[in-house]
Scaffold this motif. Sequence first.
Motif, PDB file in Angstrom:
ATOM      1  N   TYR A 224     -15.245  10.429  13.149  1.00  0.00           N
ATOM      2  CA  TYR A 224     -16.138   9.929  12.103  1.00  0.00           C
ATOM      3  C   TYR A 224     -15.874  10.734  10.832  1.00  0.00           C
ATOM      4  CZ  TYR A 224     -20.287   8.259   9.721  1.00  0.00           C
ATOM      5  OH  TYR A 224     -21.137   7.672   8.816  1.00  0.00           O
ATOM      6  N   LEU A 225     -15.365  10.089   9.786  1.00  0.00           N
ATOM      7  CA  LEU A 225     -14.798  10.790   8.640  1.00  0.00           C
ATOM      8  C   LEU A 225     -15.701  10.871   7.427  1.00  0.00           C
ATOM      9  CD1 LEU A 225     -11.083   9.541   8.711  1.00  0.00           C
ATOM     10  CD2 LEU A 225     -12.124  11.508   9.843  1.00  0.00           C
ATOM     11  N   LEU A 226     -16.959  10.476   7.555  1.00  0.00           N
ATOM     12  CA  LEU A 226     -17.885  10.620   6.432  1.00  0.00           C
ATOM     13  C   LEU A 226     -18.687  11.902   6.601  1.00  0.00           C
ATOM     14  CD1 LEU A 226     -19.124   6.946   5.996  1.00  0.00           C
ATOM     15  CD2 LEU A 226     -17.563   8.210   4.520  1.00  0.00           C
ATOM     16  N   PRO A 227     -19.112  12.511   5.492  1.00  0.00           N
ATOM     17  CA  PRO A 227     -19.846  13.782   5.583  1.00  0.00           C
ATOM     18  C   PRO A 227     -21.196  13.631   6.267  1.00  0.00           C
ATOM     19  CG  PRO A 227     -18.991  13.400   3.350  1.00  0.00           C
ATOM     20  CD  PRO A 227     -18.844  12.111   4.102  1.00  0.00           C
ATOM     21  N   ALA A 228     -21.826  14.778   6.528  1.00  0.00           N
ATOM     22  CA  ALA A 228     -23.144  14.799   7.177  1.00  0.00           C
ATOM     23  C   ALA A 228     -24.074  15.755   6.435  1.00  0.00           C
ATOM     24  CB  ALA A 228     -22.996  15.228   8.636  1.00  0.00           C
ATOM     25  N   ASP A 229     -23.893  15.873   5.123  1.00  0.00           N
ATOM     26  CA  ASP A 229     -24.686  16.820   4.341  1.00  0.00           C
ATOM     27  C   ASP A 229     -25.803  16.111   3.587  1.00  0.00           C
ATOM     28  OD1 ASP A 229     -23.139  15.523   2.404  1.00  0.00           O
ATOM     29  OD2 ASP A 229     -21.770  17.210   2.165  1.00  0.00           O
ATOM     30  N   ASP A 230     -26.547  16.876   2.793  1.00  0.00           N
ATOM     31  CA  ASP A 230     -27.695  16.293   2.099  1.00  0.00           C
ATOM     32  C   ASP A 230     -27.259  15.264   1.059  1.00  0.00           C
ATOM     33  OD1 ASP A 230     -26.557  18.208   0.497  1.00  0.00           O
ATOM     34  OD2 ASP A 230     -28.436  19.177  -0.089  1.00  0.00           O
ATOM     35  N   GLU A 231     -26.104  15.444   0.452  1.00  0.00           N
ATOM     36  CA  GLU A 231     -25.615  14.455  -0.514  1.00  0.00           C
ATOM     37  C   GLU A 231     -25.361  13.110   0.170  1.00  0.00           C
ATOM     38  OE1 GLU A 231     -21.853  13.713  -3.600  1.00  0.00           O
ATOM     39  OE2 GLU A 231     -22.177  15.700  -2.716  1.00  0.00           O
ATOM     40  N   GLU A 232     -24.795  13.156   1.375  1.00  0.00           N
ATOM     41  CA  GLU A 232     -24.520  11.918   2.101  1.00  0.00           C
ATOM     42  C   GLU A 232     -25.812  11.267   2.580  1.00  0.00           C
ATOM     43  OE1 GLU A 232     -21.860   8.985   3.842  1.00  0.00           O
ATOM     44  OE2 GLU A 232     -21.788  10.422   2.174  1.00  0.00           O
TER      45      GLU A 232
ATOM     46  N   ARG B  88     -25.446  -0.322  -6.554  1.00  0.00           N
ATOM     47  CA  ARG B  88     -24.401   0.292  -7.376  1.00  0.00           C
ATOM     48  C   ARG B  88     -24.548   1.810  -7.370  1.00  0.00           C
ATOM     49  NH1 ARG B  88     -23.501  -1.051 -13.735  1.00  0.00           N
ATOM     50  NH2 ARG B  88     -25.639  -0.272 -13.805  1.00  0.00           N
ATOM     51  N   ARG B  89     -25.776   2.308  -7.430  1.00  0.00           N
ATOM     52  CA  ARG B  89     -25.975   3.759  -7.383  1.00  0.00           C
ATOM     53  C   ARG B  89     -25.461   4.339  -6.074  1.00  0.00           C
ATOM     54  NH1 ARG B  89     -32.014   5.239  -9.166  1.00  0.00           N
ATOM     55  NH2 ARG B  89     -31.184   7.304  -8.656  1.00  0.00           N
ATOM     56  N   SER B  90     -25.706   3.648  -4.969  1.00  0.00           N
ATOM     57  CA  SER B  90     -25.233   4.159  -3.676  1.00  0.00           C
ATOM     58  C   SER B  90     -23.711   4.108  -3.594  1.00  0.00           C
ATOM     59  CB  SER B  90     -25.865   3.372  -2.528  1.00  0.00           C
ATOM     60  OG  SER B  90     -25.287   2.108  -2.366  1.00  0.00           O
ATOM     61  N   VAL B  91     -23.094   3.061  -4.175  1.00  0.00           N
ATOM     62  CA  VAL B  91     -21.633   2.944  -4.140  1.00  0.00           C
ATOM     63  C   VAL B  91     -20.994   4.004  -5.028  1.00  0.00           C
ATOM     64  CG1 VAL B  91     -19.681   1.434  -4.694  1.00  0.00           C
ATOM     65  CG2 VAL B  91     -21.679   0.509  -3.505  1.00  0.00           C
ATOM     66  N   ILE B  92     -21.613   4.304  -6.172  1.00  0.00           N
ATOM     67  CA  ILE B  92     -21.098   5.383  -7.020  1.00  0.00           C
ATOM     68  C   ILE B  92     -21.057   6.687  -6.219  1.00  0.00           C
ATOM     69  CG2 ILE B  92     -21.663   6.861  -8.986  1.00  0.00           C
ATOM     70  CD1 ILE B  92     -22.664   4.314 -10.416  1.00  0.00           C
ATOM     71  N   GLN B  93     -22.134   6.968  -5.502  1.00  0.00           N
ATOM     72  CA  GLN B  93     -22.149   8.183  -4.688  1.00  0.00           C
ATOM     73  C   GLN B  93     -21.165   8.078  -3.524  1.00  0.00           C
ATOM     74  OE1 GLN B  93     -25.831  10.006  -4.651  1.00  0.00           O
ATOM     75  NE2 GLN B  93     -25.513  11.253  -2.825  1.00  0.00           N
ATOM     76  N   MET B  94     -20.972   6.864  -3.020  1.00  0.00           N
ATOM     77  CA  MET B  94     -20.026   6.655  -1.919  1.00  0.00           C
ATOM     78  C   MET B  94     -18.599   7.004  -2.335  1.00  0.00           C
ATOM     79  SD  MET B  94     -19.590   5.632   1.207  1.00  0.00           S
ATOM     80  CE  MET B  94     -18.238   5.120   2.255  1.00  0.00           C
ATOM     81  N   THR B  95     -18.270   6.882  -3.616  1.00  0.00           N
ATOM     82  CA  THR B  95     -16.899   7.204  -4.039  1.00  0.00           C
ATOM     83  C   THR B  95     -16.564   8.674  -3.802  1.00  0.00           C
ATOM     84  OG1 THR B  95     -17.513   7.671  -6.354  1.00  0.00           O
ATOM     85  CG2 THR B  95     -16.921   5.387  -5.793  1.00  0.00           C
ATOM     86  N   ARG B  96     -17.569   9.507  -3.655  1.00  0.00           N
ATOM     87  CA  ARG B  96     -17.305  10.930  -3.402  1.00  0.00           C
ATOM     88  C   ARG B  96     -17.179  11.247  -1.914  1.00  0.00           C
ATOM     89  NH1 ARG B  96     -20.635  10.949  -8.001  1.00  0.00           N
ATOM     90  NH2 ARG B  96     -22.623  11.102  -6.883  1.00  0.00           N
TER      91      ARG B  96
END
Length: 398
Positions: A85-93, A319-327
């Motif tokens: 599973y390659l997505l982060p698990a931190d507070d930003e995610e 759109r806000r969630s996708v912007i954050q998803m780019t990171r």
Amino acid sequence: MGSPLDEYSSEAMDESPPATPLHGQVLAFGSEPATRLGTPPASEADDTSMASEGAPSVYTLDSTADGHLLRELHGRTFNSTNQAYLLPADDEEQDRHDMQHRALYHFVGGLFPWPERVEPLLAPSNTHRPAILDIGTGSGTWVLEMGRRYLHADIIGIDLVPPLIEVQNIPENCRFEVDDANLSMMHYASTFDLVHMRAADSGIHDFESWLYSIAQVLKPGGEMILGSGDYHPHNENRQHFPATGEGRPGFSWFNKYFSTFVDIWKRKGTYHDAQFHWEEWLRANPNFEDIKVWELWMPVGPWESSMTPDRIRASLLFRRSVIQMTRSPMAALIDDGYPREVVELWQREAEREVVEMRPKLYVRWTWVIFRRTQRPWIPQHQVASEGMSDESPRGTQN
């Protein structure tokens, strides 16, 4: 009287309290459900063929276990138990999960689609408390809101890491567990009226086989809802972007960036396009019936013509969630060998496209609901060895 969707306005989202640190939280936290969930009936507990080598799915942890659950990678925090599973698990995610949740609430029209099938399962009863399982619970927001809405039900959320929630803020009928859904869940055989999994399918190693496993945790007649977005974006005509180079017609940085990320994910062993095979696999599985599929096209930003106020609000949140998803994919790409400066360029250009809405993007979400039959559970090896097929009607596409 305002719409119930008003609670998810962008203004309200900005007032969300900050996430709390993980320290001090344990394997299972929240209040003990009113009923003892997780006692397998003898008829199904004796058949362990659905298990992954008989391994239990719950880890034994204490309050200092954060270091065993988490690992640092290029500035982001990831789970350490399922490295496919390659997505982060931190507070930003988890903050991104919350934004996505609010957008989906608008697009779907509530906490789940098909309310005409789900609501009867969750109605108050004099004989039992409805039980709900959320797989890949992420920030835990869906569990919390289900718990507040259905006070007479017990809700459990599982994920590879605990959500960033203070224990005192968890409703009495909710509980969170650190659990890997790829492993055996025999302790929950025939327990749940509703199982929900949203945007967590990429953590499942063998999805077709896993559907046989998950059938066991549903009560006969129980329902499961799956939902997942396509990481390959679509243009305004709902077509995939062409595989072309920078400067050529149809080129998109966002498409290049996420297509590269998906390629890495597939090489790591997780079949990331599973949602496009759900219906096929479910219809071949004799444990399920009344299968319905829904494709939801979500615009990334308010670029469609003649949008309703609710759809405009949903598209802005999305759109806000996708912007954050780019990171989110950056660490995985750098770890795969791409130079940091290249990854930063791709992320920057992908984010710019989303902000400017050039090109206009759609993300296609696939949803499916299906019911466990009243028949005894049938393991996959029996279906394969006996060449079984279900000739009864298996539901319609919706």
